[in-house]
Motif scaffolding. Structure first.
Motif, PDB file in Angstrom:
ATOM      1  N   UNK A 116      11.268  -3.159  -1.818  1.00 29.05           N
ATOM      2  CA  UNK A 116      10.559  -3.763  -2.957  1.00 29.05           C
ATOM      3  C   UNK A 116      10.178  -2.729  -4.015  1.00 29.05           C
ATOM      4  N   UNK A 117      10.216  -3.147  -5.280  1.00 26.87           N
ATOM      5  CA  UNK A 117       9.763  -2.273  -6.366  1.00 26.87           C
ATOM      6  C   UNK A 117       8.342  -1.802  -6.094  1.00 26.87           C
ATOM      7  N   UNK A 118       8.023  -0.611  -6.599  1.00 27.46           N
ATOM      8  CA  UNK A 118       6.705  -0.062  -6.332  1.00 27.46           C
ATOM      9  C   UNK A 118       6.265   0.865  -7.445  1.00 27.46           C
ATOM     10  N   UNK A 125      -5.357   5.789 -13.786  1.00 22.56           N
ATOM     11  CA  UNK A 125      -4.114   5.257 -14.344  1.00 22.56           C
ATOM     12  C   UNK A 125      -4.093   3.732 -14.262  1.00 22.56           C
ATOM     13  N   UNK A 126      -3.289   3.104 -15.105  1.00 23.20           N
ATOM     14  CA  UNK A 126      -3.124   1.655 -15.079  1.00 23.20           C
ATOM     15  C   UNK A 126      -1.783   1.315 -14.444  1.00 23.20           C
ATOM     16  N   UNK A 127      -1.763   0.228 -13.717  1.00 21.01           N
ATOM     17  CA  UNK A 127      -0.538  -0.223 -13.064  1.00 21.01           C
ATOM     18  C   UNK A 127       0.203  -1.179 -13.989  1.00 21.01           C
ATOM     19  N   UNK A 128       1.512  -1.017 -14.079  1.00 21.21           N
ATOM     20  CA  UNK A 128       2.313  -1.896 -14.931  1.00 21.21           C
ATOM     21  C   UNK A 128       3.123  -2.916 -14.134  1.00 21.21           C
ATOM     22  N   UNK A 129       3.071  -2.828 -12.815  1.00 16.96           N
ATOM     23  CA  UNK A 129       3.825  -3.774 -11.984  1.00 16.96           C
ATOM     24  C   UNK A 129       3.060  -5.089 -11.926  1.00 16.96           C
ATOM     25  N   UNK A 135      -1.331  -4.082  -2.576  1.00 16.43           N
ATOM     26  CA  UNK A 135      -1.938  -2.786  -2.861  1.00 16.43           C
ATOM     27  C   UNK A 135      -2.371  -2.179  -1.524  1.00 16.43           C
ATOM     28  N   UNK A 136      -1.932  -0.945  -1.248  1.00 11.14           N
ATOM     29  CA  UNK A 136      -2.245  -0.326   0.037  1.00 11.14           C
ATOM     30  C   UNK A 136      -2.223   1.192  -0.104  1.00 11.14           C
ATOM     31  N   UNK A 171       1.314   0.383  -5.066  1.00 12.46           N
ATOM     32  CA  UNK A 171       1.409  -1.027  -5.488  1.00 12.46           C
ATOM     33  C   UNK A 171       2.859  -1.450  -5.298  1.00 12.46           C
ATOM     34  N   UNK A 172       3.054  -2.520  -4.561  1.00 13.03           N
ATOM     35  CA  UNK A 172       4.393  -2.945  -4.175  1.00 13.03           C
ATOM     36  C   UNK A 172       4.576  -4.428  -4.477  1.00 13.03           C
ATOM     37  N   UNK A 173       5.742  -4.771  -4.988  1.00 12.27           N
ATOM     38  CA  UNK A 173       6.023  -6.184  -5.263  1.00 12.27           C
ATOM     39  C   UNK A 173       5.886  -7.008  -3.987  1.00 12.27           C
ATOM     40  N   UNK A 174       5.176  -8.113  -4.100  1.00 15.47           N
ATOM     41  CA  UNK A 174       4.913  -8.985  -2.960  1.00 15.47           C
ATOM     42  C   UNK A 174       6.164  -9.806  -2.667  1.00 15.47           C
ATOM     43  N   UNK A 175       6.734  -9.603  -1.492  1.00  9.33           N
ATOM     44  CA  UNK A 175       7.899 -10.360  -1.040  1.00  9.33           C
ATOM     45  C   UNK A 175       7.421 -11.474  -0.120  1.00  9.33           C
TER      46      UNK A 175
END
Length: 263
Positions: A116-118, A125-129, A135-136, A171-175
């Protein structure tokens, strides 16, 4: 009947990490299994140790049964290497690599295993995903401090909380899919196991505190999926240099399997 002793094994359990209680349960289970198999076992409950502490322990071989960054992620393995006796599991370099989720995902990309994208987000910093995301921590296990975020607001809150305590958040895309895992023993893939948490979230409580999580061995899966997951699991363990035993976690959706991490 009496079982002839095969040799002396020192089982290490406990440690200073958040998963200490899990390690104690795992360690006692391993010690019991080794005893039944005819090994002479010395169970050692430890916190942090030094090389001298290890050298004062008996045993021909160490079997560390640890969970978390110190016991599973390289520091203990470095001490065991300095001690010089054989020990079960990954060496220090491979253990550190596996505990670093970003390094593990970068290896997955290198061997063409989908992951998964991360984004690794540091404090300030700000997250753009975009949500939904997971989040872990980048360097912990057992779903410690894991947050499932359905909105960007939830994501930002979880990232701010985690980065304030740990400095960084993965931060990882939720699958949305099936939780599957492939065990590896002596470079051989074990049958795939499907993990089904009762409420759909395989978090720390579902893993260790509740008894309503089910584990299905050899779930009905297309042959090409089984072959792909097995190949990815074996390839990433080989690439990292993992030895003896490992577990490679996946999520499976309509696009296929997604490699999460190596344990």
């Amino acid at each position: 009947r009496a079982v002839m002793s095969k040799g002396a094994v020192t089982v290490l359990m406990g440690g200073p990490d958040a998963e200490r209680e899990v390690s104690l349960k795992s360690g006692h289970a391993v010690a019991s299994a080794l005893t039944l198999a005819g090994w002479s076992v010395d169970s050692q409950i430890i916190d942090r140790v030094c090389v001298q502490d290890l050298r004062e322990m008996g045993g021909e071989v160490f079997f560390p049964v640890m969970h978390g960054p110190w016991g599973e992620g390289g520091p203990l393995q470095s001490l065991l290497e300095a001690d010089g006796r054989p020990f079960v599991g990954a060496g220090a370099r491979a253990a550190e690599h596996c505990m670093n989720k970003v390094a593990c995902k970068e290896t997955a990309v290198r061997i063409a295993a989908p992951t998964p994208e991360w984004e690794l987000v540091h404090q300030g910093e700000r997250c753009s995903l975009p949500a939904p995301v997971i989040v872990k921590p980048n360097d912990d296990g057992s779903s410690v401090a894991l947050s499932m975020c359905r909105t960007d607001a939830e994501r930002d809150s979880a990232v701010a909380e985690l980065t304030s305590s740990r400095g960084a958040a993965l931060v990882e895309r939720w699958i949305h899919g099936q939780e599957l895992t492939v065990g590896i023993v002596d470079e051989e893939a074990m049958p795939i196991i499907e993990i089904q948490a009762a409420d759909g979230t395989y978090d720390y409580e579902a893993k260790y505190l509740r008894n309503d999580t089910s584990y299905r061995v050899n779930p009905a899966l297309p042959e090409e999926i089984v072959e792909a997951m097995t190949m990815y699991a074996l390839n990433i363990c080989s690439e990292i240099g993992v030895r003896h035993l490992a577990r490679v976690d996946f999520l499976l959706d309509e696009k296929g399997p997604w490699l999460l991490e190596v344990n």
